[in-house]
Every structure is written in C-alpha cells, then in structure tokens.
Design an enzyme around this catalytic site. Structure first.
Site, mmCIF file in Angstrom:
data_model
loop_
_atom_site.group_PDB
_atom_site.id
_atom_site.type_symbol
_atom_site.label_atom_id
_atom_site.label_comp_id
_atom_site.label_asym_id
_atom_site.label_seq_id
_atom_site.Cartn_x
_atom_site.Cartn_y
_atom_site.Cartn_z
ATOM 1 N N ARG A 164 0.800 -1.214 0.000
ATOM 2 C CA ARG A 164 0.000 0.000 0.000
ATOM 3 C C ARG A 164 0.837 1.270 0.000
ATOM 4 O O ARG A 164 0.563 2.220 -0.748
ATOM 5 C CB ARG A 164 -0.933 -0.007 1.220
ATOM 6 C CG ARG A 164 -1.971 1.097 1.224
ATOM 7 C CD ARG A 164 -3.092 0.814 0.238
ATOM 8 N NE ARG A 164 -2.822 1.292 -1.106
ATOM 9 C CZ ARG A 164 -3.228 0.683 -2.210
ATOM 10 N NH1 ARG A 164 -3.902 -0.443 -2.159
ATOM 11 N NH2 ARG A 164 -2.955 1.193 -3.389
ATOM 12 N N LYS A 186 3.582 25.075 -3.221
ATOM 13 C CA LYS A 186 2.261 24.526 -2.872
ATOM 14 C C LYS A 186 2.319 23.011 -3.022
ATOM 15 O O LYS A 186 1.926 22.440 -4.042
ATOM 16 C CB LYS A 186 1.178 25.125 -3.763
ATOM 17 C CG LYS A 186 0.858 26.580 -3.450
ATOM 18 C CD LYS A 186 -0.282 27.097 -4.309
ATOM 19 C CE LYS A 186 -0.573 28.557 -4.008
ATOM 20 N NZ LYS A 186 -1.648 29.094 -4.875
ATOM 21 N N LYS A 199 7.151 38.818 -1.749
ATOM 22 C CA LYS A 199 5.775 38.744 -2.224
ATOM 23 C C LYS A 199 4.948 39.923 -1.690
ATOM 24 O O LYS A 199 5.479 40.780 -0.972
ATOM 25 C CB LYS A 199 5.174 37.395 -1.815
ATOM 26 C CG LYS A 199 5.912 36.208 -2.444
ATOM 27 C CD LYS A 199 5.418 34.874 -1.929
ATOM 28 C CE LYS A 199 4.036 34.567 -2.451
ATOM 29 N NZ LYS A 199 4.022 34.335 -3.919
ATOM 30 N N GLU A 242 7.841 39.836 -6.542
ATOM 31 C CA GLU A 242 6.531 39.640 -7.152
ATOM 32 C C GLU A 242 5.935 41.006 -7.475
ATOM 33 O O GLU A 242 5.853 41.877 -6.600
ATOM 34 C CB GLU A 242 5.638 38.880 -6.177
ATOM 35 C CG GLU A 242 4.226 38.639 -6.658
ATOM 36 C CD GLU A 242 3.390 37.950 -5.598
ATOM 37 O OE1 GLU A 242 3.489 36.714 -5.478
ATOM 38 O OE2 GLU A 242 2.654 38.658 -4.869
ATOM 39 N N ASP A 274 2.861 38.694 -11.706
ATOM 40 C CA ASP A 274 1.833 37.892 -11.042
ATOM 41 C C ASP A 274 0.429 38.356 -11.419
ATOM 42 O O ASP A 274 0.068 39.515 -11.199
ATOM 43 C CB ASP A 274 2.020 37.975 -9.522
ATOM 44 C CG ASP A 274 1.097 37.031 -8.779
ATOM 45 O OD1 ASP A 274 1.053 35.845 -9.137
ATOM 46 O OD2 ASP A 274 0.427 37.493 -7.835
#
Length: 288
Positions: A105, A140, A172, A202, A223
């Site tokens: 598994r 992510k 960012k 960004e 972005d």
C-alpha cells in the site's frame, strides 16, 4: 522526453519512508502475520497500470520493499518518465511474501501520487514545446511530501523552483506591504542575506516592475497580470537589463499557458500539477 530528475539520497529518503511504513504497519500487519504463521514463501508479483499516464516513483517503491526485506528484487519494465498504457506491466517484484504484502500500500500510494503529478506536468510542458519558456513548480506541496512531489514534477519535465524558504529570497505582496514598498524590502533584505542568494520580487503592475528594476532585483515575477500588460512588462525589463530573469505566475491553466509564455518570459510557474492532478491507477498482482 529525457528524464533528468534526481531523487534525494538514501540518507534523506530512508527516514521518511520508514516513518510512512511505521504509520501503516502500526503494531503489525495482522492479516499477513495471521496468514503466514511460520512460513514466509518467496513469491513474484507484477505492478500493472490501469490507466494511461507518465510513470514516476518506481525507485522510491523499490526502496520501500528493500527496507522491509533486503532480499526483495524490484525490476522495472518501464523507465521513469515513460508513458504507460492500461494493462501494461510497469514493474515485477520478487521476494518474501510478507515484505510484498506489507509494503504494497505504501509503495503503490507513492507511485500513484507521483505518477499523477508527472502526468499532468507533462501536459503543461508539452504546451511549451515550441517556446524557450520553461515550466517551474511552486511551494504549494503536501506537507511531508515536498521532496517527492517536486521530484515528480522533474520527471514530468518541469524545473524545480525553490525547495523552501532558505533557497532564495522571494519578496511577495505581504512582504512588500510589511516593508512599506518594494524598495524598502529589497534594501533591508539585501543588507542581511548571504551570498549567493538571489532576490526575486513579485509584481502586479508596471509601476511595481519599474520599482523592482530601480532597486536591482535579480528575478521579476509578473503575477496575475493581463497578457497585454505582461507584454509591456517584458519589453520594459528586456530594455533595462536583458540578464534579469522573468517569471509569470497566477492562475495558469492548460488553456492559458501558451499565451502567457508567448509574451517572452523565461519561466512560467504553476502549482496545478501538484494541486490539481489525479492519482494514476496501478495495482499489484501476485502470481499464482
């Protein structure tokens, strides 16, 4: 497509795999232990694809079984990064029955997850085949699976973006807000970071691109910009300094990625291959 993906060394990989095996085994495999009694026969099994896709993670699966028994032999019949078809045998395994049943598994789950990521990554990469723009992944990722999920995007043909917060500086929107502007953020960070880390910023507007150029950012991310604005930003950056790398990001899909890349950016980043991919269905069958 040539596979240039590199797995982490066993020093890093083994503790992770052991932890996942321990999670699944718990106090012992009650079914297998009850079935075997004192015997642990030597058996052979096949891994069979049940859907089309790009295979990824077979070396990881091999290591899972080897951790359970060094006698186990995991023989791949397709290469990492190869497209497989339903019914195709992707690997053959020989070893003690207990090792095969106990590791089944964990090993299958990993390969199905990684192959799903590699399969969707390949679709994005193929959209860029006519352009010099490269696809890159993002942070992510599933906690605990980042090393392997980013390995899978490499198998699919993408390049890895930073692996973590210590790889590079990426300023960012929230960093910009906290610092009071791009210029302040770059100045403060540049005074403290160690050589040779790069600084990426960004940007969402032409004005922010101009500010990033003024303060000598190494990489500029465009972005969520409309394509027509992205063309303007790329031209502005190229005229200022052709050596600055340009990345496009934000809501990239299979339908939009070519149009975004055609603006002339060096990289397109997207989390979609990790966050939107489906597992590639595989099964293990022990030979009777």
């Amino acid at each position: 497509m040539q596979n240039l993906a590199v797995l982490p060394p066993l020093l890093i990989l083994d503790p992770i795999l052991r932890a996942w095996l321990i999670e699944d085994i718990g106090r012992g495999d009650r079914t297998t232990q009850g079935l075997l009694s004192a015997e642990n026969p030597w058996v052979s099994a096949q891994w069979i694809a049940k859907a089309p896709g790009v295979i990824a993670g077979l070396p990881v699966a091999a290591r899972v079984f080897q951790l359970l028994s060094e006698q186990t032999r995991f023989i791949t019949t397709v290469d990492e990064g190869q497209l497989c078809q339903p019914g195709q045998v992707v690997a053959q395994i020989e070893g003690p029955l207990e090792a095969l049943l106990t590791g089944e598994r964990v090993a299958l789950n990993l390969v199905m997850r990684l192959s799903g990521i590699a399969s969707l990554t390949r679709k994005y990469v193929e959209k860029l085949a006519e352009l010099p723009t490269r696809l890159v992944d993002t942070r992510k990722t599933t906690p605990g699976l980042r090393l392997l999920e980013k390995y899978a995007t490499q198998v699919g043909g993408a390049k890895n973006h930073r692996m973590g917060l210590d790889d590079a500086v990426m300023i960012k929107d929230n960093h910009i807000a906290a610092a009071g502007g791009i210029g302040n953020a770059i100045a403060r960070i540049r005074a403290q970071i160690s050589y040779p880390l790069t600084i990426e910023v960004e940007t969402e507007t032409i004005e922010q691109v101009q500010e990033a150029l003024q303060h000598q950012a190494d990489i500029i991310m465009l972005d969520n910009m409309p394509v027509e604005v992205m063309y303007q930003a790329v031209n502005l950056i190229r005229q200022y300094n052709k050596r600055i790398k340009i990345e496009a990001s934000g809501n990239i899909t299979l339908d939009t990625i070519y149009q975004v890349a055609a603006t002339g950016v060096d990289y397109v980043s997207t989390s979609a291959p990790v966050t939107q991919s489906s597992w590639l269905d595989l099964s293990m069958k022990i030979k009777g």
